[in-house]
Design a protein around this motif. Structure first.
Motif, PDB file in Angstrom:
ATOM      1  N   GLN A  28     -10.208  -5.942  21.049  1.00 50.95           N
ATOM      2  CA  GLN A  28     -11.452  -6.189  20.310  1.00 50.95           C
ATOM      3  C   GLN A  28     -12.468  -6.859  21.230  1.00 50.95           C
ATOM      4  O   GLN A  28     -12.155  -7.829  21.913  1.00 50.95           O
ATOM      5  N   THR A  30     -16.711  -8.065  21.498  1.00 50.24           N
ATOM      6  CA  THR A  30     -17.960  -8.277  20.759  1.00 50.24           C
ATOM      7  C   THR A  30     -19.041  -7.337  21.257  1.00 50.24           C
ATOM      8  O   THR A  30     -19.784  -6.750  20.481  1.00 50.24           O
ATOM      9  N   GLN A  51     -21.713  -4.363  16.413  1.00 53.66           N
ATOM     10  CA  GLN A  51     -20.813  -4.107  15.301  1.00 53.66           C
ATOM     11  C   GLN A  51     -21.430  -4.615  14.010  1.00 53.66           C
ATOM     12  O   GLN A  51     -21.833  -5.766  13.940  1.00 53.66           O
ATOM     13  N   ARG A  70     -21.018   1.946  15.655  1.00 52.79           N
ATOM     14  CA  ARG A  70     -20.075   0.909  16.103  1.00 52.79           C
ATOM     15  C   ARG A  70     -19.329   0.437  14.855  1.00 52.79           C
ATOM     16  O   ARG A  70     -19.615  -0.622  14.304  1.00 52.79           O
ATOM     17  N   ASN A  72     -16.267  -0.607  14.336  1.00 51.32           N
ATOM     18  CA  ASN A  72     -15.374  -1.760  14.442  1.00 51.32           C
ATOM     19  C   ASN A  72     -15.460  -2.344  15.853  1.00 51.32           C
ATOM     20  O   ASN A  72     -16.299  -1.925  16.658  1.00 51.32           O
ATOM     21  N   LEU A  73     -14.593  -3.293  16.139  1.00 49.34           N
ATOM     22  CA  LEU A  73     -14.705  -4.036  17.398  1.00 49.34           C
ATOM     23  C   LEU A  73     -14.028  -3.347  18.576  1.00 49.34           C
ATOM     24  O   LEU A  73     -14.000  -3.896  19.681  1.00 49.34           O
ATOM     25  N   SER A  76     -16.812   2.893  19.606  1.00 55.56           N
ATOM     26  CA  SER A  76     -18.229   3.208  19.486  1.00 55.56           C
ATOM     27  C   SER A  76     -18.433   4.678  19.832  1.00 55.56           C
ATOM     28  O   SER A  76     -17.623   5.275  20.562  1.00 55.56           O
TER      29      SER A  76
END
Lengths: 116, 110
Positions: A28, A30, A51, A70, A72-73, A76
């Motif tokens: 994950q 950011t 996100q 995007r 989720n973490l 993309s």
């Protein structure tokens, strides 16, 4: 560090069509980014993929031409819409694990796009 | 936008020799990162140097940073054929975005 994969690795497309490039990170993160590298050139930032909100585009790039998702973490997508030969480039996904200003930024293997 | 300028644009050396390339930039930075790219593929992260650091080593790589001159150098010692690639510097300021230099193409001759 982060291991980043992209699909497809390359494609040849016809003028006027669209291509969606997927980017998957093994952890994950950011911050995710999309870059373009035109033939023989350096990298230019297209947008920052956020996100849960719309991507932030750099000057000269617009959402209608390069929509980004995007969900989720770790994932993309970048779509290159209504393609023309000028869109022939390598498109690279990038991610920065952690939010520190001194954190390294890692890149995927790139998607080489040729538009005929 | 591209902030960095690299020189030389291209460099050809014999295997075993050292290769040095330079990167200059225009605005203040938080860090500078060097990357390698083989034959138009993805970028491999080589080294990150913070703005408060002057020199950093990683294996055969040595990076220097002179913030007063707004410049950095990458030295590859004892070069190998596998070092043949394009090398890019990228600067980061406060906004998390990387600005890339034009790159130096290095060819190592056997």
């Amino acid at each position: 560090s982060a291991v980043i994969s992209q699909k497809p690795s390359r494609d040849i497309c016809q003028r006027g069509t669209s291509l969606t490039i997927q980017c998957q990170v093994d952890s994950q993160v950011t911050m995710m980014f999309w870059y373009r590298q035109q033939p023989g050139q350096s990298l230019t930032l297209i947008a920052t993929a956020n996100q849960g909100s719309e991507a932030t585009y750099e000057s000269g790039f617009v959402i209608d031409k390069f929509p980004i998702s995007r969900p989720n973490l770790t994932f993309s997508t970048l779509t290159v819409s209504n393609m023309s030969p000028e869109d022939s480039s390598i498109y690279l996904c990038s991610a920065q694990p952690g939010q520190g200003i001194y954190n390294e930024q890692f890149f995927g293997p790139g998607t080489r796009l040729t538009v005929l | 936008s591209q902030q960095g300028e690299e020189d030389p644009q291209a460099l050809s050396i014999q295997e075993g020799e050292n290769a040095t390339m330079n990167c200059s930039y225009k605005t203040s930075i938080n860090n500078l990162q060097w990357y390698r790219q083989n034959s138009g593929r993805g970028l491999v992260h080589l080294i990150l140097i913070r703005s408060n650091e002057r020199e950093k080593h990683s294996g055969r790589l040595r990076v220097t940073l002179d913030t007063s001159k707004k410049s950095s150098s990458l030295l590859i010692t004892a070069s190998r054929a596998a070092d043949t690639a394009s090398y890019f510097c990228a600067t980061r300021s406060n906004d998390y975005k990387l600005s890339f230099g034009a790159g130096t193409t290095v060819t190592v001759r056997a």
